[in-house]
Design an enzyme around this catalytic site. Structure first.
Site, PDB file in Angstrom:
ATOM      1  N   SER A  12      42.864  50.583  45.792  1.00 13.87           N
ATOM      2  CA  SER A  12      41.868  49.533  45.536  1.00 13.87           C
ATOM      3  C   SER A  12      42.384  48.205  46.084  1.00 13.87           C
ATOM      4  CB  SER A  12      41.641  49.387  44.027  1.00 13.87           C
ATOM      5  OG  SER A  12      41.047  48.127  43.762  1.00 13.87           O
ATOM      6  N   HIS A  37      39.245  51.771  48.594  1.00 14.91           N
ATOM      7  CA  HIS A  37      38.327  51.482  47.478  1.00 14.91           C
ATOM      8  C   HIS A  37      38.121  49.978  47.387  1.00 14.91           C
ATOM      9  CE1 HIS A  37      36.503  52.494  43.530  1.00 14.91           C
ATOM     10  NE2 HIS A  37      37.067  51.391  43.077  1.00 14.91           N
ATOM     11  N   ASP A  39      36.480  46.964  45.335  1.00 11.80           N
ATOM     12  CA  ASP A  39      35.946  46.631  44.001  1.00 11.80           C
ATOM     13  C   ASP A  39      35.129  45.354  44.033  1.00 11.80           C
ATOM     14  OD1 ASP A  39      38.839  48.008  42.504  1.00 11.80           O
ATOM     15  OD2 ASP A  39      36.766  48.656  42.200  1.00 11.80           O
ATOM     16  N   MET A  41      32.785  42.694  42.331  1.00  7.77           N
ATOM     17  CA  MET A  41      32.532  42.219  40.971  1.00  7.77           C
ATOM     18  C   MET A  41      31.737  40.919  41.018  1.00  7.77           C
ATOM     19  SD  MET A  41      36.251  42.818  39.255  1.00  7.77           S
ATOM     20  CE  MET A  41      37.135  44.365  39.468  1.00  7.77           C
ATOM     21  N   HIS A  70      32.656  50.142  45.241  1.00  5.23           N
ATOM     22  CA  HIS A  70      32.390  50.265  43.804  1.00  5.23           C
ATOM     23  C   HIS A  70      31.700  48.995  43.339  1.00  5.23           C
ATOM     24  CE1 HIS A  70      34.428  50.556  39.540  1.00  5.23           C
ATOM     25  NE2 HIS A  70      33.119  50.678  39.476  1.00  5.23           N
ATOM     26  N   MET A  72      30.454  46.731  40.734  1.00  3.45           N
ATOM     27  CA  MET A  72      30.464  46.326  39.329  1.00  3.45           C
ATOM     28  C   MET A  72      29.604  45.063  39.244  1.00  3.45           C
ATOM     29  SD  MET A  72      34.472  47.144  38.662  1.00  3.45           S
ATOM     30  CE  MET A  72      34.819  47.107  40.425  1.00  3.45           C
ATOM     31  N   MET A 141      35.572  55.736  34.858  1.00  2.00           N
ATOM     32  CA  MET A 141      36.435  54.584  34.606  1.00  2.00           C
ATOM     33  C   MET A 141      37.458  54.930  33.538  1.00  2.00           C
ATOM     34  SD  MET A 141      35.419  52.373  36.734  1.00  2.00           S
ATOM     35  CE  MET A 141      36.541  51.072  36.197  1.00  2.00           C
ATOM     36  N   PHE A 147      39.358  44.246  35.889  1.00  2.32           N
ATOM     37  CA  PHE A 147      40.695  43.787  36.299  1.00  2.32           C
ATOM     38  C   PHE A 147      41.600  44.969  36.659  1.00  2.32           C
ATOM     39  CE2 PHE A 147      39.899  39.466  35.159  1.00  2.32           C
ATOM     40  CZ  PHE A 147      38.990  39.547  34.106  1.00  2.32           C
ATOM     41  N   GLY A 148      42.530  44.719  37.583  1.00  3.82           N
ATOM     42  CA  GLY A 148      43.545  45.726  37.860  1.00  3.82           C
ATOM     43  C   GLY A 148      44.691  45.570  36.882  1.00  3.82           C
ATOM     44  N   GLY A 149      45.614  46.530  36.930  1.00  2.35           N
ATOM     45  CA  GLY A 149      46.829  46.437  36.125  1.00  2.35           C
ATOM     46  C   GLY A 149      46.650  46.693  34.641  1.00  2.35           C
ATOM     47  N   ASP A 176      39.235  55.894  38.122  1.00  2.00           N
ATOM     48  CA  ASP A 176      39.406  54.504  38.523  1.00  2.00           C
ATOM     49  C   ASP A 176      39.977  53.665  37.380  1.00  2.00           C
ATOM     50  OD1 ASP A 176      37.109  52.105  40.062  1.00  2.00           O
ATOM     51  OD2 ASP A 176      39.280  52.127  39.775  1.00  2.00           O
ATOM     52  N   GLY A 198      45.252  50.721  42.302  1.00  2.00           N
ATOM     53  CA  GLY A 198      45.458  49.387  42.873  1.00  2.00           C
ATOM     54  C   GLY A 198      46.924  49.008  42.740  1.00  2.00           C
ATOM     55  N   SER A 199      47.278  48.578  41.536  1.00  2.00           N
ATOM     56  CA  SER A 199      48.652  48.068  41.340  1.00  2.00           C
ATOM     57  C   SER A 199      49.711  49.125  41.637  1.00  2.00           C
ATOM     58  CB  SER A 199      48.822  47.506  39.932  1.00  2.00           C
ATOM     59  OG  SER A 199      48.153  48.308  38.995  1.00  2.00           O
TER      60      SER A 199
HETATM   61  C1  DX5 Z   1      38.753  47.803  37.731  1.00  2.00           C
HETATM   62  C2  DX5 Z   1      38.641  48.397  39.111  1.00  2.00           C
HETATM   63  C3  DX5 Z   1      39.767  49.358  39.418  1.00  2.00           C
HETATM   64  C4  DX5 Z   1      41.079  48.680  39.436  1.00  2.00           C
HETATM   65  C5  DX5 Z   1      42.192  49.656  39.545  1.00  2.00           C
HETATM   66  O1  DX5 Z   1      37.529  47.225  37.370  1.00  2.00           O
HETATM   67  O2  DX5 Z   1      37.448  49.137  39.205  1.00  2.00           O
HETATM   68  O3  DX5 Z   1      39.582  49.927  40.715  1.00  2.00           O
HETATM   69  O4  DX5 Z   1      41.127  47.791  40.506  1.00  2.00           O
HETATM   70  O5  DX5 Z   1      43.338  48.904  39.489  1.00  2.00           O
HETATM   71  P1  DX5 Z   1      44.654  49.489  38.843  1.00  2.00           P
HETATM   72  O6  DX5 Z   1      44.950  50.732  39.645  1.00  2.00           O
HETATM   73  O7  DX5 Z   1      45.663  48.398  39.034  1.00  2.00           O
HETATM   74  O8  DX5 Z   1      44.339  49.797  37.420  1.00  2.00           O
HETATM   75 ZN    ZN Z   2      36.967  50.404  41.235  1.00  2.00          ZN
END
Ligand code: DX5
Ligand code: ZN
Length: 229
Positions: A12, A37, A39, A41, A70, A72, A141, A147-149, A176, A198-199
């Protein structure tokens, strides 16, 4: 896009360097990513704002493989064409984003893109029972989006139910949120085939030093395939 259920790693770009998206997409693909991917938002459906169709169009030339978008966002329908024109191969909408998911999926497929439906952690697998022939991908999900992480929320029960519901239809199950070498075996074992991370992919590397991206991707893939490195 030909269908197969082999494990795919989809980094991501939410976790990438926002000042170098094109180079990051090229780097992570060169290091073994299967999909990229993206994201999107809107600060309304989720409490964060990232990027839109213009960014997708800008990074498209840097992505040789699948650009997996994706959304959102809510509402969705009025933006579908813009993301399709930007070059999205897969466009995924949240079932929670509005009252007309069936029409949204029809509109996505009408652009020629593959149609995905995303389910937040609180949304049951059964909610898409009438959509099984309208989707090419179900995004489960494993965090609350935005958010990531974040910490992984185990949805393996939902994944198993979806595997049953899908049967032998050519429909991907994408996971995800919070995917890393520890959580990957849990959800791959339940039947998921596309793993967004992502992270866990971007940590420790940069566009100037992308080797960690490759190490991270290989670690997640090996864990998902039950081959521990
Ligand atoms: C969250 C995103 C995910 C997120 C994944 O809303 O849809 O794709 O970026 O990030 P990690 O892998 O860091 O949880
Ligand atoms: Zn995503």
């Amino acid at each position: 896009m030909t269908f197969d259920r082999s494990i795919k790693i989809a980094p991501s770009i939410l976790a990438a360097d926002f000042a170098n998206f094109g180079a990051e997409c090229a780097a992570v693909e060169a290091q073994g990513a299967d999909w990229v991917h993206v994201d999107v938002m809107d600060g309304h459906f989720v409490p964060n704002i990232t990027f839109g169709p213009a960014t997708c169009a800008a990074i498209r030339p840097y992505i040789k493989g699948v650009m997996d978008v994706h959304l959102m966002i809510s509402p969705v329908d009025s933006y579908i064409d813009a993301f399709a024109h930007a070059g999205a191969d897969v466009i995924t909408a949240h079932i929670e984003a509005g009252p007309h998911i069936h029409r949204t999926l029809q509109a996505i497929r009408a652009t020629g893109a593959k149609a995905g439906v995303a389910l937040n952690p609180g949304t049951p697998a059964e909610s898409i029972v009438h959509l099984m022939d309208m989707v090419d991908l179900v995004c489960v999900m494993t965090v609350n989006p935005g958010f990531g992480g974040q910490k992984f929320i185990d949805m393996s029960g939902k994944v198993k139910t979806l595997r049953q519901m899908i049967g032998d239809r050519p429909v991907h199950i994408e996971i995800d949120g919070g995917v890393d070498p520890t959580t990957a075996p849990i959800i791959a074992g339940a039947g998921a085939d596309v793993l967004v991370a992502g992270s866990a992919v971007f940590k420790g590397g940069s566009v100037h030093d992308p080797a960690p991206y490759g190490e991270n991707i290989r670690a997640i893939r090996a864990a998902a395939q039950g081959v521990y490195v």
